[in-house]
Design a protein around this motif. Structure first.
Motif, PDB file in Angstrom:
ATOM      1  N   ASP A 114       0.874  -1.169   0.000  1.00 13.90           N
ATOM      2  CA  ASP A 114       0.000   0.000   0.000  1.00 13.90           C
ATOM      3  C   ASP A 114       0.916   1.224   0.000  1.00 13.90           C
ATOM      4  N   TRP A 115       1.211   1.729  -1.209  1.00 10.57           N
ATOM      5  CA  TRP A 115       2.177   2.822  -1.294  1.00 10.57           C
ATOM      6  C   TRP A 115       1.675   4.115  -0.662  1.00 10.57           C
ATOM      7  N   PRO A 116       0.363   4.476  -0.759  1.00 10.42           N
ATOM      8  CA  PRO A 116      -0.072   5.686  -0.051  1.00 10.42           C
ATOM      9  C   PRO A 116       0.183   5.612   1.457  1.00 10.42           C
ATOM     10  N   LYS A 117       0.050   4.399   2.034  1.00 15.13           N
ATOM     11  CA  LYS A 117       0.298   4.224   3.468  1.00 15.13           C
ATOM     12  C   LYS A 117       1.736   3.801   3.760  1.00 15.13           C
ATOM     13  N   LYS A 118       2.520   3.537   2.677  1.00 15.27           N
ATOM     14  CA  LYS A 118       3.902   3.066   2.825  1.00 15.27           C
ATOM     15  C   LYS A 118       3.968   1.832   3.723  1.00 15.27           C
ATOM     16  N   GLN A 119       3.150   0.834   3.377  1.00 19.03           N
ATOM     17  CA  GLN A 119       3.035  -0.353   4.205  1.00 19.03           C
ATOM     18  C   GLN A 119       3.003  -1.623   3.369  1.00 19.03           C
TER      19      GLN A 119
END
Length: 235
Positions: A114-119
Motif C-alpha cells: 500500500d504505497w499511499p500508506k507506505k506499508q
C-alpha cells in the motif's frame, strides 16, 4: 524443499554502487525458458514472462512444472507472479503471489504494498503481517531482473532493499569476474554475480547487453538447484 523461489534472493531508496551509471533501457515483454536441475538431476522447465499490464504497471511471472525426478513423483509445481512499476530501472514492488503445490505439501504467500500508506502486508494463510515499505524495494521474484537491470546500466555491484517475509532487508550483489558458460541456449562470455552479504550459495551469470535475466543461476540454499537458459524471445 524440491522447488522453491529459484531467483532469490537499507533503508532508503535502492542504492546502486560501482562504475558510473548509464541510463538502462527497460525491457519490453519477453518469454524466457530454463532447464531446471537439482543435484544434476532434471526437475523440469521454468517459463519466465514479462508483460505490460497497463497504467504504468508490469506483470512478471515464473512457472516451474515438475516433470522430472522427485519433482515429477511429487507432482510439484511452482507459480510466482509479481506486479511492479518501473522506478528508473528498478522494478518497484506492488504485489507478489507465490504458490507451491505438491503431493505432500502446499504453500502460499501473498504480498501487497500500500504505497499511499507506505506499508507492506504479507499473508501466508495465518493472518496478514505488516511492516514499513521502502521506496525502490523489490521482492524475491523480481530480484534477478533488478540485478540484470543494474548490470545493464553499467554497475558492478548493487545493494537492493528486498521485501521478504517480515521486513525489508538489504541484499548485496557483486560482479566477481567474467567466465565463459555453456547452456542449452548457447555459449556466452558472462559476468558472474555473487551475493556478498550472506553465505547463501548464490551465483548467477549474466550477459547484460543481450538479456535482462541470467543465462545461468546456481543456488545451494534449500538444495543444489541450477537453472540454465533454453530460449529467450522478445514478445
Amino acid at each position: 524443499m524440491i522447488i522453491r523461489s529459484l531467483f532469490v534472493p537499507f533503508i532508503g531508496t535502492a542504492l546502486l554502487l560501482g562504475s558510473a551509471a548509464v541510463a538502462a533501457k527497460t525491457p519490453t515483454a519477453f518469454t524466457a525458458t530454463y532447464r531446471v536441475t537439482q543435484g544434476g538431476m532434471p526437475l523440469g522447465d521454468a517459463e519466465v514472462t514479462l508483460r505490460d499490464a497497463g497504467n504504468g504497471e508490469w506483470i512478471y511471472s515464473k512457472t516451474v512444472k515438475g516433470s522430472g525426478g522427485v519433482a515429477a513423483m511429487l507432482a510439484a509445481n511452482l507459480e510466482e507472479s509479481s506486479r511492479f512499476r518501473w522506478k528508473g530501472a528498478v522494478p518497484e514492488a506492488i504485489s507478489y503471489d507465490y504458490a507451491l503445490s505438491s503431493a505432500i505439501k502446499n504453500k502460499q504467500r501473498h504480498l501487497r504494498v500500500d504505497w499511499p500508506k507506505k506499508q507492506v502486508s504479507v499473508d501466508e494463510g495465518k493472518g496478514a503481517k505488516t511492516y514499513p515499505a521502502v521506496p525502490g524495494m523489490v521482492e524475491r521474484n523480481t530480484l534477478a531482473l533488478a540485478i540484470g537491470m543494474a548490470l545493464r546500466g553499467g554497475r558492478t555491484s548493487v545493494a537492493l532493499p528486498v521485501a521478504v517475509k517480515q521486513q525489508v532487508e538489504t541484499q548485496n550483489f557483486k560482479v566477481t569476474g567474467k567466465e565463459t558458460v555453456k547452456v542449452p541456449a548457447g555459449s556466452f562470455d558472462a559476468e558472474r554475480v555473487e551475493r556478498t552479504d550472506a553465505d547463501r550459495g548464490f551465483s548467477a551469470w549474466y550477459v547484460p547487453d543481450r538479456y535482462p535475466l541470467p543465462v545461468k543461476l546456481s543456488q545451494h540454499d534449500g538444495g543444489n538447484v541450477e537453472m540454465e537458459l533454453l530460449s529467450y524471445r522478445a514478445d
